[in-house]
Design an enzyme around this catalytic site. Structure first.
Site, PDB file in Angstrom:
ATOM      1  N   PHE A 270     -20.008  10.923 -15.953  1.00  0.00           N
ATOM      2  CA  PHE A 270     -20.028   9.703 -16.931  1.00  0.00           C
ATOM      3  C   PHE A 270     -21.186   8.920 -16.690  1.00  0.00           C
ATOM      4  CE2 PHE A 270     -19.129   5.530 -18.044  1.00  0.00           C
ATOM      5  CZ  PHE A 270     -18.667   5.541 -19.512  1.00  0.00           C
TER       6      PHE A 270
ATOM      7  N   LYS B 151     -22.816  -2.598 -11.964  1.00  0.00           N
ATOM      8  CA  LYS B 151     -21.579  -2.940 -11.581  1.00  0.00           C
ATOM      9  C   LYS B 151     -21.783  -4.020 -10.323  1.00  0.00           C
ATOM     10  CE  LYS B 151     -18.736   0.787 -13.250  1.00  0.00           C
ATOM     11  NZ  LYS B 151     -17.835   0.422 -14.154  1.00  0.00           N
TER      12      LYS B 151
ATOM     13  N   ASP C 240     -27.173   8.489 -10.337  1.00  0.00           N
ATOM     14  CA  ASP C 240     -26.349   7.358 -10.810  1.00  0.00           C
ATOM     15  C   ASP C 240     -25.511   6.854  -9.949  1.00  0.00           C
ATOM     16  OD1 ASP C 240     -24.457   6.007 -12.069  1.00  0.00           O
ATOM     17  OD2 ASP C 240     -24.350   7.120 -13.890  1.00  0.00           O
TER      18      ASP C 240
END
Ligand code: PLP
Length: 403
Positions: free
Chosen positions: A142, A256, A227
């Site tokens: 993702f 985040k 990532d």
């Protein structure tokens, strides 16, 4: 503030989220409260964002002071917090010559990586565009919802409705080096993977896999990009999760937890790839905004000041031990406990939705990951007592579902 939030949502908010039936109004530390005054222990942390919990004094001080001084400047001018945040992160990484680019979200950070890979490919092809441009990613990855990140996310439920996808992405089996080796060809510019796959179910990469990818990228002279949007910024127990495998990637995307609740994204790039992006090639109005960078600085400084890496490691062991005991107690419901640091997945034998609802009823907020995993993503400064409380609520919720 309006008291009829639910009806306002129904009338005015586009329904692209499966939103839980509660309205959060405030928080303190690892606790949040809804509009009816019910208190929750927050093991969701805004999906791994509130890394210091809610309203940490150092974060509030830094953000409030910056808000009074200068919230936004644009990248037409320099600003001090952007410079300070870049230096702080680069120093913490300890790789000389590395540099940062700031943006506003995770998907945007990955778009920057994808563009970096294309520029690298163009350079490798002697300045010819569109020759070396492919990126090998992982099954079940993702990377986000914008067109580049979505194309790197090989999941029907994410891509459905948005064809045609951006070209040039292929997908190896996660933790299977051979399948990546087969996919790298003369047109490949980069490899991009998550060191811990988050959204699809909390699956850590093995050290052998990451080391093997590093070697493969060196051999084929392609970029090794990671990532770390969910697993980075101390969540794994090290600043970046990949550090536990003893490798240094060429570029990393972050978001985040970096802002501790303020939207921010970033890429960290090591030399010599720092010069690929030249003036005018990429940009964003809000990226590196002083307010966002002040939030990021407070997060990084607090991770150091409160030795949160040590706390993550210590609490992680405690939590995994307790969760493993829960698994033994509820073998028909809990199938697996996996993860790294404070990114822990609890693999279930049933759909997550009723478990998440039962936990909410007990007063514990968690996030789902895939169809059969719930995620514990508490703030990095969570205590053992809070973890024990969470375990107690988990057992009660599982008990209620066993009847
Ligand atoms: C590993 C990973 N990459 C990218 C993203 C996308 O980040 P954002 O939602 O900020 O665009 C996420 C979000 O969950 C993520 O977990």
């Amino acid at each position: 503030m309006a008291k009829n939030t639910q009806s306002l949502y129904e009338k005015y908010i586009i329904g692209n989220y499966g939103v839980a039936p509660l309205t959060l109004v405030r928080g303190k530390g690892r606790r949040v409260w809804d509009d009816k005054g019910k208190r929750y222990l927050d093991f969701c942390s805004g999906i791994a964002v509130n890394s210091l919990g809610v309203a940490h004094p150092a974060w509030v001080k830094s953000v409030s002071a910056q808000a009074k001084l200068l919230a936004h400047a644009s990248n037409l001018f320099r600003n001090e917090p952007q410079a300070a945040l870049a230096k702080t992160f680069v120093d913490m990484m300890g790789v000389a010559g590395a540099k940062m680019f700031f943006c506003n979200s995770g998907t945007e950070a990955n778009e920057a990586l994808i563009k970096l890979a294309r520029l690298y490919g163009m350079k490798k092809a002697g300045g010819k565009e569109g020759k070396i441009f492919k990126i090998v990613c992982a099954e079940n990855a993702f990377h986000g919802r914008t067109f580049g990140s979505m194309a790197a996310t090989p999941q029907k439920k994410i891509q459905h409705g948005f064809a045609p996808q951006l070209k040039g992405f292929s997908f190896g089996k996660f933790n299977d080096l051979k399948s990546f080796e087969k996919l790298v060809d003369k047109d490949t510019a980069a490899v991009l993977v998550e060191p811990v796959q988050g959204e699809s179910g909390v699956t850590p990469a093995t050290a052998e896999f990451l080391k093997g990818l590093r070697k493969l990228c060196d051999k084929k002279k392609i970029l090794f990009m990671l990532d770390e949007i969910q697993c980075g910024i101390a969540r794994s127990g090290t600043l970046l999760a990949c550090q536990q495998s003893g490798i240094v990637p060429d570029a990393v995307s972050l978001a985040k937890g970096l802002g501790g609740g303020f939207p921010i994204g970033a890429i960290w790039v090591r030399a010599p790839y720092t010069d690929l992006l030249q003036p005018g090639m990429h940009g964003t109005t809000f990226g590196g905004n002083p307010l966002a960078c002040a939030a990021g600085l407070a997060v990084l400084e607090t991770i150091k000041a409160e030795d949160l890496l040590a706390n993550v490691k210590d609490i992680s062991k405690h939590l995994i031990r307790k969760l493993t005991a829960v698994k033994k107690e509820f073998p028909a419901l809990v199938k697996e406990v996996r993860g790294l640091g404070l990114m822990i997945g609890i693999g279930l034998a049933k759909e997550t939705a009723p478990v998440i609802a039962a936990l909410r009823a007990q007063g514990l907020l968690v996030a789902g990951a895939g169809n059969h995993t719930i995620r514990f993503l508490p703030a990095l400064n969570v205590t053992k007592a809070e973890c024990d409380e969470a375990i107690c609520m988990l057992k009660k919720a599982l008990d209620s579902l066993s009847q």
